[in-house]
Structures are given as C-alpha cells and as structure tokens.
Write an enzyme that holds these catalytic residues in place. Structure first.
Site, PDB file in Angstrom:
ATOM      1  N   GLU A   1       0.824  -1.208   0.000  1.00  0.00           N
ATOM      2  CA  GLU A   1       0.000   0.000   0.000  1.00  0.00           C
ATOM      3  C   GLU A   1       0.861   1.262   0.000  1.00  0.00           C
ATOM      4  O   GLU A   1       0.508   2.251  -0.644  1.00  0.00           O
ATOM      5  CB  GLU A   1      -0.960  -0.002   1.192  1.00  0.00           C
ATOM      6  CG  GLU A   1      -1.856  -1.232   1.293  1.00  0.00           C
ATOM      7  CD  GLU A   1      -2.621  -1.552   0.029  1.00  0.00           C
ATOM      8  OE1 GLU A   1      -2.904  -0.642  -0.772  1.00  0.00           O
ATOM      9  OE2 GLU A   1      -2.937  -2.741  -0.188  1.00  0.00           O
TER      10      GLU A   1
ATOM     11  N   HIS B   1       2.182   1.987  -3.473  1.00  0.00           N
ATOM     12  CA  HIS B   1       1.163   2.551  -4.351  1.00  0.00           C
ATOM     13  C   HIS B   1       1.240   4.079  -4.406  1.00  0.00           C
ATOM     14  O   HIS B   1       0.690   4.685  -5.338  1.00  0.00           O
ATOM     15  CB  HIS B   1      -0.228   2.151  -3.867  1.00  0.00           C
ATOM     16  CG  HIS B   1      -0.798   0.944  -4.558  1.00  0.00           C
ATOM     17  ND1 HIS B   1      -0.766   0.777  -5.924  1.00  0.00           N
ATOM     18  CD2 HIS B   1      -1.457  -0.140  -4.064  1.00  0.00           C
ATOM     19  CE1 HIS B   1      -1.363  -0.354  -6.251  1.00  0.00           C
ATOM     20  NE2 HIS B   1      -1.775  -0.938  -5.146  1.00  0.00           N
TER      21      HIS B   1
END
Length: 850
Positions: free
Chosen positions: A291, A294
């Site tokens: 995450e 990202h």
C-alpha cells in the site's frame, strides 16, 4: 441494490469525460443514518473530449439541492447518477446529498464499523458518497472538512484548520475519486516520525481502537522499512507531511492505498507475538509495503480506466515481492509466490473465469480484482525486467515516473518507456497483457557429438472468448548440470518468441541434465518427458533453489498420481529424497519446510483432469494422507533431532531466521504427530508462548482428532480477540474429516461469535469450507448446499464478498456427473434469487456458461 441486468463495458469504447475537475471541496456533516455531504466542484470543458454531455455518477443518494454557478438547477436523476445541461466554459457545480452510513452493509462508499466511520471507494464507491465523475481519469485536488463529535477526524493529504467538532484536510496532489478517504471515530494513535532522503520530516500514525495499541509496533517498523526501501531501490520519496494508517474490522479487501490515509483490514496491520503467527507477520509486512508503494505506482501515476488495473496492481505486487525478497529469503519468497500463483491464478486461467491481465470487457469491475490482474500482472513485470536487464529496467522506471507523474496512464504508456530505453519492439511481449490462459511449454532434448539441443514448443489452450492464441515472448532461464551434479553451464536466459524454437550448446563431453525455467522465469506450465531418476538427480544437485524445490514437487506429484491411479505404494525414491532434504543442514530451515510440503489437492485435481481422468476428491485426500504417514514413518529416526535443533529460545522475533526454524520444527511436528498421536503437539501447545507455536500445535491435535480439549481452552483464552477467533473458526473447518466438513462449518455458523456481516469471519468459516477440497466436494453435496445458502444470505448485504466466494464453483465441470449436477443446481438456485447483485450475477453466469 443495482439492477442485476448485465451491461458489458468495453475497453475499445473508452472516451474521455467531457469536463475536467479543477478542484473539489467537500463538507461532511456526520450522522449515522443521515450524513450530509456538501460538494463544491470547479469544472471546465475538456479540450480532449468530443462528448460534452454532463453526467455525474451517484447511487443511493438523496439529493437535497444542486446549483451551477450559484443558480438552482433541477437535474435528471436515475439509479446511476445525475445529468443536466452544463456551460461550455468553466463553472462551479454544488450539491448537497444525504446518505446513511449505518445501513451501508456493502462496505463501499461511506459506512460504519464498530461505531467508526470509514470509506472504501475503489473501484466505484465514491458515487455512493456524492455526485461526481467517478472514473480514474478524472483527477483533482481535494479539500475536505469533516464535522462530527469524534476525537479523530481524518481525510487525505495534509491537515489544515481544526477545532471542536471539525477538522480540515487538503491534498495538493491531483487524484481520482477512488483514492478519496475519510475516517472518524474514537481512535488511539500509535505515532512515529520518518525523515526522507531529502531531509523532510513526516509524521506517521497507526490509528486503532482502544485496546489494540500494543499491536501497532511491528506495522510501524514495516512502514518505515518500506519508505527506506523505496527510496533506496526506486528513488521514490514520500510527498506529504503526514502518513496515516487506520485499522478497520469490517473491510472487504486487505487494505487500500488512499493518498496519505491508508485504510487497512485489521488483520493486515495488527500484530503481536501472542496473537499473530509468523505468516501473519510476513503478510502484514508485505501488505503495508504494497500500500505504501502505491503512493507512486497507483496514486501519483494512476490508471486511465479500470481496464488498466494491472498497471498499478501488477507493478506494485512485483515491488512488494522484491521488498520481501530483500528483507527475508529470496528463494523462499519465490517458491511461496509460485505456490500461490499455481494454486489460484493457474486455476483461474484454466477455467471459466479466465481473462487477460488487461481485460477487454467487464460487467462489474469488482469481479476483476483477481489473481490474474495482481499475481500474473506481477509475473509479467518480472519477465520484462528479466528480458531487458536490471540497468535498463531502472532507467525505464525513472523515465516512467518523470514522464507520467500526475497522469492517468495505460499499458501502452508503460511499455513505451521500455521501448524507448531499450530500442526493443515489445509488440509480441504485449500479448501477455491481452491474451488469457497459461502457456504450456513443451520441451525435447537431443545430444550428439558434443552438441546439446533443447527444442521448445509453446501452446496456450483456448479460453472464453479467445479460441486462438498467438505465440508470446517467454524468457526461459536454463542451466546445465554434468553427470557429477556440478554446473557446467551457468544460468542463461533464452528468449523464445516463436511457436517453436531450438537452442544449442557446443563442446560438451557428455550429455548434460538441463535445469529449465530456473527461478520460475515465466508463468507457464512446463511439459517435459522425464522420469523420477532425473527428478531425484535435480533434487539432490540443482544449484537453483527454485528448481531444486520443483524437482521435489514433481517427484511428489508422480508418487501421488501413481497412488491415486494405480494404487501404488508411496515411492521409495521420493521418501529417500525427502529424508535427504530433511537432513541437509546446508539448506536453510524455511526452504526445507517448503520442500517437505505436498502439492495441493486442487493441483492434483487439475493434473488428473488435464489427463482426461475424472478426479475423485476422496481418493486424492486418502492418497495425500497415506503419503504423509509414509513420510513420517520413513523419517521417524530423524524427526526428533530436527525438531530439537529448530527450537527457538529467547524473546519472540518474527524475523526470517527464527521464523524459518519454527516453520521446519512445525512441519516436523505435523509429521511426528501421525506417529505419537499428538503427544509432542500437546506438550508444545501447553508450553507455547507465541501464536505460531500454539496454533501449529492445535492444528496437529485436530489432525489427530484429539484436539477437543485444546480447542475449548483456546476459545476461553482468546474469545475476546476477534482476529484470533477468525483462526479458531477456520482451523476447525480446515482439519475436519471430509465427511464432517460441511457439518462442522454449519455448526460454526450457528455459533454466537459467527457474524456473516463481517468479511473476515465469513471468509474464515465459509472460505475454509470452500478450500477444503475433499470436504467441499464430498459426495453428499452438503458442502455445495451450505455455501450456496450463505451466499444467498450475504448477497443482498455484501455483493463484493459474495461474488468472490462464488469462485468456489468455478471447477464444477471437472468432476463426475453426480457432483456436476449438484453444483450446477446450486449455481442456478443462486442465480434464481430476485434482485441478485450484478457482481454475483456476472460471476455465476460466467462460471455456468463455460
């Protein structure tokens, strides 16, 4: 609920939105059943668009008023959104809507979890918050004011003004609506700080419910390691003043990369030695990295449309795999990734749900968050890096970041930077993105007068909508071993681009043994005429860790297939080979633990089906159990020594070395329990001071059907901890006898702690049923009926989780006529439900039609 009538969306029909969003201002007045959302959006005509119609997505919204440039308007409202006339010049659109977070059980948009407000907007959840062009190519800066009686009020970006009952946030980086996030609740922060490579200080926080503060430290360290790694390996620095993570119990996914405010499923961030296993720790570390990564591969550069989902997910999965390989064991990570790929993605590629890494069409985008998009997408990145080399890969990534920062991009944009940096034509390589199915790589060898030749032929079976397949570019890593087991040709990458291609080596004094597809250099199925003697040779001598493991896996498959098809006894050669692996102290414990594992029962089913043999789930289960017992008996003199040697003393650490020792010790314990009836497992359970040892021992006791007392004790000890209870539910189903699996699962669904509205608990129980191959496919059909009953119950509440669980039925045509009839009847029963969600309808229609 959406209209279930399917409406197919095609990549070829993409057109830009008629307007750009210059800025977005949102004001939230939080209330459980009547949250008010006031929006003020600056739009301007898009010079690149030909269609100037003004349509804003919106679902389940109660519109109070709308204005353009301060003048009230009366727009046309449908179930899908809002439309009206718009000026052919810059203008301000304003609206106020009312929504009900408390009754939002679908867990997309703004909803409540345990009294906390939270959001999930990917892929199309923002349209359940307010009217907006909810598509990834519309990017804008967001300023948000959150009002409510909560100690913590969070949104994306950097904090602005705040006071009693309100907080303001501003995200200076343009983003699509799917990256919007809001969290409000009575939360406790676990704070820290990080200094970037340019000297910028960043505030870090993990927000949790009171009582979970002691489970944040590992996640915070994983976050800081991710930030350091991304700077060092990819040169990517964090770009906001603050980075927040929030743990949420009710969440359909693992986590979400919202800009500066990552929302995590609690199971993917909370960890402690007492409540989390080694595999939990490693998974949390990887998901936090994923995450965070990202931020650049997904947020700063996002996807133009949802057909390009693999652009951000495949690349980010590849990056998190690199991260784990660098921090832990690269061979163990590679083997683990391939086990997962074959278990999930190969099955997807070989069935009715097969689709390209970049699909050409979809009905419901939520159904394409798949192993093909994520894991196969990552494999494609890995192949590209193998083909162009590390230096060119790094240059291409730098160009990609520089050129496309702040843009919504396509696979063509991604491949273009590699073509420019390398001068290569990647037209054929692009077929990995556009063609579904797993290529089968057939190989033949010949040797004469010192010349050795390998001839490869590739073919890809037909998949739904793609009966014909063109050849792909396949990097094949090959090494050659001499008769003494020494490497005579080090690893070379052969680039195959034709349907059939040969490669030659000269001047070899004897015929070598090839080690093919080293490191699993391409996601293909290798078809090769070989025998157990050659597999045993590679198991003993191959210098490539993956192929050494692969040789053992192929020996296991050969042994099990002979047992299933002919009733043969377990192969002495396989048993001797595994004993040699167990005794080989030059192999790290984690690798040995993986090598002792057997192919999954679903893998064996696929192999039998490919051979034209109708699989019998019970016969497969029996063969696996028989082979495990034979392994235990063959190794019984060595098991105690290895178990003792792998005991870890001192404080618990989730790092790779002690985790590897525990993995081997527990693999040995599982084998030994078949001989001592669980005696050693009971001792380990009673003395365990961490969840890895406790849960592994409990599994052994359940395996030997002597775990009732420990199971009851475990419940009393951990009934207050929701994540540990997920383990308790799942373990019972996973270790039930095939004839009892459905009954055990059904009983657990009646337990006071079962909550079908919580995705974690639902997956722990019904997901374990679907994964228990012999239990789910028991001849009684009870597993099919039970799962279908619960999917019917869940679909009106949570279509996403329901649709994903439908994949349990995707292999229905592999089995005998009786099982096919029962599964088909359950699929049709679900499809016959009134107002069935679009998500579930699409999945089951595809499964049934294949």
């Amino acid at each position: 609920m959406r209209d279930a009538a399917p409406q197919t969306i095609y990549l070829k029909d993409y057109t830009p939105f008629g307007y750009t969003a210059q800025s977005v201002h949102l004001r939230f007045k939080l209330a459980p059943k009547a949250t008010r959302v006031i929006s003020r959006i600056a739009f301007a005509p898009n010079p690149d668009a030909t269609d100037k119609s003004f349509f804003l997505h919106g679902e389940q919204l109660d519109l109070k008023w709308a204005k353009i440039n301060g003048e009230a308007i009366t727009p046309q409202i449908s179930e899908e959104g809002l439309s009206c006339d718009a000026p052919d010049e810059p203008f301000i659109f304003e609206a106020e809507v009312e929504i009900s977070p408390e009754t939002n059980t679908a867990l997309e948009g703004l909803y409540m979890s345990g009294g906390m407000y939270c959001t999930q907007c990917e892929a199309e959840g923002f349209r359940k918050i307010t009217y907006y062009p909810d598509r990834p190519d519309v990017m804008s800066t967001f300023t948000v004011r959150v009002e409510g009686p909560h100690p913590v009020l969070l949104s994306n970006g950097n904090p602005g003004d705040s006071g009693d009952g309100f907080a303001e946030w501003h995200d200076p980086w343009p983003k699509p609506a799917y990256l919007f996030a809001l969290v409000a609740g009575d939360l406790v922060a676990h704070p820290d700080r990080f200094t970037t490579m340019s000297g910028k200080d960043v505030d870090l926080n993990i927000y949790v419910r009171a009582g979970d503060e002691d489970k944040c430290a590992f996640g915070m360290e994983a976050l800081k390691k991710s930030m350091i790694w991304d700077e060092k390996v990819y040169g990517r620095e964090y770009d906001l003043d603050i980075f927040n993570i929030v743990a949420v119990d009710d969440f359909n996914m693992g986590a979400m990369e919202n800009k500066g405010l990552n929302v995590f499923n609690s199971s993917c961030v909370l960890a402690s030695p007492e409540t989390s296993t080694d595999s939990n720790f490693e998974r949390i570390e990887a998901i936090i990295a994923h995450e965070y990564f990202h931020n650049w591969t997904g947020n700063r550069i996002t996807c133009r449309d949802w057909f390009q989902l693999c652009l951000k997910e495949g690349l980010t999965v590849y990056r998190d795999s690199q991260f784990t390989s660098d921090l832990r064991s690269a061979p163990v990570k590679r083997i683990s990734d391939v086990i997962d790929l074959r278990g999930r993605q190969f099955a997807e590629d070989g069935g009715p749900l097969a689709h390209p890494v970049r699909p050409g069409s979809f009905v419901e985008i939520n159904n394409f968050y798949t192993a093909t998009v994520y894991e196969k997408g990552a494999e494609v990145i890995g192949m590209l890096k193998t083909l162009v080399g590390d230096e060119a890969y790094a240059k291409a990534l730098d160009l990609y970041f520089d050129r496309h920062d702040g843009q919504a991009c396509t696979i063509e944009d991604w491949l273009q930077v590699f073509e420019e940096v390398t001068g290569r034509n990647l037209k054929r390589f692009k077929r990995w993105y556009t063609s579904a199915g797993t290529p089968r790589l057939h190989v033949k060898e010949s040797y004469k007068n010192g010349r050795y030749k390998l001839t490869f032929r590739q073919e890809t079976p037909p998949t739904p909508g793609q009966p014909q397949k063109k050849p792909r570019v396949i990097p094949i890593a090959v090494g050659l071993l001499g008769v003494d087991g020494k490497e005579i040709v080090a690893t070379q990458v052969l680039e195959m681009s034709k349907r059939q291609q040969s490669f030659k080596w000269e001047g070899l004094s004897t015929k070598p043994t090839p080690s093919i597809l080293r490191g699993f250099s391409a996601p293909v199925i290798l078809e090769r005429d070989t025998d157990d003697a050659q597999r045993a040779f590679l198991l003993a001598h191959d210098t490539d860790p993956f192929n050494r493991w692969e040789a053992g896996r192929e020996l296991a498959k050969s042994t099990l297939l002979a047992m299933i098809e002919t009733g043969a006894a377990p192969s002495a050669g396989y048993l001797d080979g595994m004993l040699a692996v167990l005794r080989d102290d030059t192999l790290d414990p984690a690798t040995r633990a993986l090598m002792l594992g057997l192919p999954s029962q679903s893998d064996l089913t696929q192999i039998l089906a490919d051979k034209g043999v109708t699989p019998d789930p019970q016969a497969i289960y029996d063969a696996v159990q028989t082979l495990k017992l034979a392994m235990a008996q063959h190794m019984q003199d060595t098991l105690p020594r290895i178990y003792a040697a792998c005991q870890v003393t001192g404080p618990y650490s989730p790092e790779a070395e002690p985790a590897g020792k525990r993995a081997l010790a527990n693999a040995v314990l599982a084998l030994g329990s078949r001989l001592d009836g669980g005696k050693a497992a009971q001792e380990q359970y009673d003395s365990a001071d961490n969840m890895t040892q406790q849960l592994s021992a409990l599994a052994c006791l359940l395996q030997e059907n002597v775990g009732d007392a420990a199971l009851a004790k475990f419940y009393q000890q951990w009934k207050h901890d929701r994540l540990v209870m997920d383990k308790w539910f799942g373990l019972q189903v996973s270790y039930a006898a095939p004839e009892d699996t459905a009954k055990v699962a059904e009983t657990l669904t009646q337990h006071a702690d079962f909550d079908h509205k919580n995705p974690n608990r639902f997956r722990a129980t019904l997901g374990a049923l679907a994964m228990h191959h012999a239990g789910f496919h028991h001849i009684s059909g009870k597993g099919y009926t039970l799962l279908a009953d619960w999917l019917i119950t869940l679909d009106p509440l949570n279509p996403q989780t329901t649709a994903r669980m439908c994949s349990a039925f995707q292999t229905w045509k592999r089995y005998d006529a009786g099982r096919q009839t029962m599964m088909k009847a359950e699929i049709e029963r679900i499809l016959a439900q009134p107002r069935l969600s679009r998500d579930t309808t699409e999945m089951l229609t595809r499964i049934l039609a294949a």
